[in-house]
Design an enzyme around this catalytic site. Structure first.
Site, short mmCIF file in Angstrom:
data_model
loop_
_atom_site.label_atom_id
_atom_site.label_comp_id
_atom_site.label_asym_id
_atom_site.label_seq_id
_atom_site.Cartn_x
_atom_site.Cartn_y
_atom_site.Cartn_z
N CYS A 94 0.84 -1.21 0.00
CA CYS A 94 0.00 0.00 0.00
C CYS A 94 0.87 1.26 0.00
O CYS A 94 1.48 1.60 -1.01
CB CYS A 94 -0.96 -0.03 1.17
SG CYS A 94 -2.37 1.07 0.96
N HIS A 182 -3.81 -5.10 0.72
CA HIS A 182 -3.29 -5.63 1.98
C HIS A 182 -3.42 -7.16 2.01
O HIS A 182 -4.50 -7.69 2.29
CB HIS A 182 -4.03 -5.03 3.16
CG HIS A 182 -3.72 -3.59 3.39
ND1 HIS A 182 -2.66 -3.17 4.17
CD2 HIS A 182 -4.30 -2.46 2.92
CE1 HIS A 182 -2.62 -1.85 4.18
NE2 HIS A 182 -3.61 -1.39 3.43
N GLU A 184 -2.28 -9.12 4.20
CA GLU A 184 -2.25 -9.61 5.58
C GLU A 184 -3.62 -9.73 6.21
O GLU A 184 -3.78 -10.43 7.21
CB GLU A 184 -1.36 -8.71 6.45
CG GLU A 184 -1.90 -7.31 6.70
CD GLU A 184 -1.54 -6.30 5.62
OE1 GLU A 184 -1.61 -5.10 5.90
OE2 GLU A 184 -1.20 -6.73 4.50
#
Length: 525
Positions: A94, A182, A184
């Site tokens: 990002c 993202h 994660e």
């Protein structure tokens, strides 16, 4: 990597392993990146972007986190990547991806379309090593107001979405990558594949940081650093202090002196039952009844921070007093874990605000001559439990819900009194026993009751009452960093509410907390 870090009178043991370095720019998701990497059995550390540590031989790759900043702002983070970019694997997530583009010849501008929430990938380079194994249409999570409009000439687009042309890129001639989503977070359905490709394949990490290896290496480090020194450790009955105790006991045996303090703020009958279980584990444990000292220190206090600090001070005083009874004691062992540190002060030195103080995180006062040993300080809760299983600790201890160090003192809103503690202990026991009785306990990460600082009108036996209210709290989580409220069956809640009101004198109203973290915290104080 060095096997210990010294901070004033504290020594923290860290693994001697290959690692991934995460540079934090203030993203709310940075801790999730760390957890996902550790799930690959690879050690990682988070450091602030402006305090990059020496890049040792054990650093196999670097990840740049997201950020609330815009790369276009003059005050936005601008890390010195001269020792990293082009010299080792590097992944920008990002903000990190936008930084690697904007400051190396590309252009980042405000997005014309809202780039938040779910998106789906299409692969421009289906054979790229970073996205290998991911499927076309894979769902990812976007969270940015800017977007990459132009990439440098030696950057190659590897993935796009319907609204974002440069969802992912690779730099020719380098093992440097950037992604504007993202991987994660849970909503990126194949994010774990991408992170595994980066950590295991691109960085070449062996994935040998396991619970067994942690126990073996930490035990050896403890033996070397502590030698024949005596350690005092405060047991709480919870997972963290129990695992820390067994780990220290494995290293130094009878030189570990455990103290289990009855602070008057424990759950019902917990002092006697937990003390008995510890003695059954072969630990050298001494019980200390200091309830009166805690009640005295809490008298008149209503502010949550002041209560926490008062409880912490008494803990320190009790341990100081007890340490003098153990001839030659030099260390205070603690079960501090990573989320404790993060919530007390930013563990990365970044922009995070203090949410609440933890009694076992701050330094010791000058008059206390003990140094601090914290073998679990860099671990998340789920990792602590896995290490506990490697140590063959009873599952009844490992499976216990977390319980705050200050105990019921922070579950009683307002001033703490013995009568309020008695009432809350009864309420809490009915709630927890009910969860176990209905087979719900293991579906809940943490549960407890909160004594509210209000009274309400009720009717009991045709008589008007004006008594206290309590709130029940039950959440699901992995490590306490984020949490969602448990959707317990209405029938169960009705049954427990009825039991509490009928059996606990002083309570005439029961509520159920349906707030998630964030924006709320798990505890009310």
């Amino acid at each position: 990597m060095k096997n210990r870090q010294k901070q004033s009178n504290r020594i923290i043991f860290v693994p001697m392993h290959e690692m991934i370095l995460i540079l934090d720019f203030g993203s709310q998701y940075t801790q999730l990146i760390a957890r996902r990497i550790r799930e690959q059995n690879v050690y990682c550390e988070i450091h602030p972007w402006n305090k990059i540590p020496e890049i040792g031989m054990n650093v196999k790759g670097v990840i740049l986190s997201g950020s609330p900043f815009s790369v276009r702002d003059k005050t936005s983070p601008r890390p010195d990547l001269s020792a990293i970019k082009g010299k080792m694997p590097l992944l920008g997530v990002c903000f990190g991806a936008q930084y690697l583009s904007h400051h190396f010849g590309g252009e980042v501008l405000p997005s014309n379309t809202r780039e938040y929430g779910r998106a789906h990938l299409t692969f421009v380079d289906e054979n790229n090593i970073l996205t290998k194994g991911m499927t076309t249409g894979s769902q990812v999570w976007m969270s940015h107001g800017d977007t990459i409009k132009k990439i440098p000439s030696n950057y190659k687009i590897i993935a796009s979405t319907h609204d974002v042309e440069v969802a992912g890129y690779a730099i020719e001639g380098e093992t440097t990558f950037g992604i504007q989503f993202h991987p994660e977070v849970y909503h990126s359905s194949e994010g774990a594949i991408l992170l595994k490709n980066f950590v295991r394949t691109i960085c070449g990490c062996a994935g040998d940081w396991t619970p067994d290896s942690f126990v073996d290496e930490t035990t050896k480090n403890l033996q070397v650093q502590l030698g024949d020194d005596k350690v005092i450790l405060g047991l709480s009955g919870g997972v963290d202090s129990s695992v820390a105790a067994v780990l220290l006991h494995k290293a130094i045996g009878s030189n570990l002196h455990c103290i289990f303090v009855d602070n008057g703020l424990l759950r019902k009958n917990e002092y006697a039952s937990v003390l008995e279980s510890y003695q059954g584990m072969g630990l050298n444990v001494k019980g200390v009844n200091a309830a009166d000292k805690f009640y005295e220190a809490l008298k008149g206090l209503t502010d949550p921070e002041l209560k926490r600090k008062a409880i912490g001070k008494v803990f320190v005083d009790v341990f100081d007093e007890e340490s003098k009874k153990v001839e030659g004691a030099k260390w205070l062992g603690q079960g501090t874990i990573y989320p404790d540190v993060i919530e007390s002060v930013s563990a990365t030195g970044g922009p995070s605000q203090t949410i609440k103080s933890h009694h076992n995180v701050g330094g010791l006062p000058d008059y206390m001559k003990l140094q601090v040993v914290e073998p679990l300080r860099l671990l998340f809760k789920d990792e602590v439990r896995r290490i506990g299983r490697s140590l063959q600790i009873d599952e009844r201890i490992l499976g216990r819900h977390p319980f705050p160090g200050p105990g019921l003192g922070i579950r009683i809103l307002g001033e703490v009194t013995e009568e309020k503690v008695r009432i809350l202990q009864e309420v809490d026991a009915l709630f927890i026993d009910g969860l176990k009785e209905d087979g719900l306990y293991n579906d809940v990460w943490q549960a407890g009751a909160i004594f509210l600082p209000i009274q309400s009108v009720g009717v009991m036996g045709d008589e008007r009452t004006y008594e206290n209210a309590v709130a029940l709290r039950a959440v699901t989580s992995t490590d306490g960093m984020t949490a969602d409220w448990c959707h317990l069956p209405y029938e169960f809640l009705a049954k427990i509410s009825n039991r509490i009101i009928n059996q606990v004198r002083g309570i005439n109203r029961v509520t159920y907390d349906i707030s998630s973290k964030p924006p709320a915290t798990i505890e009310w104080e």
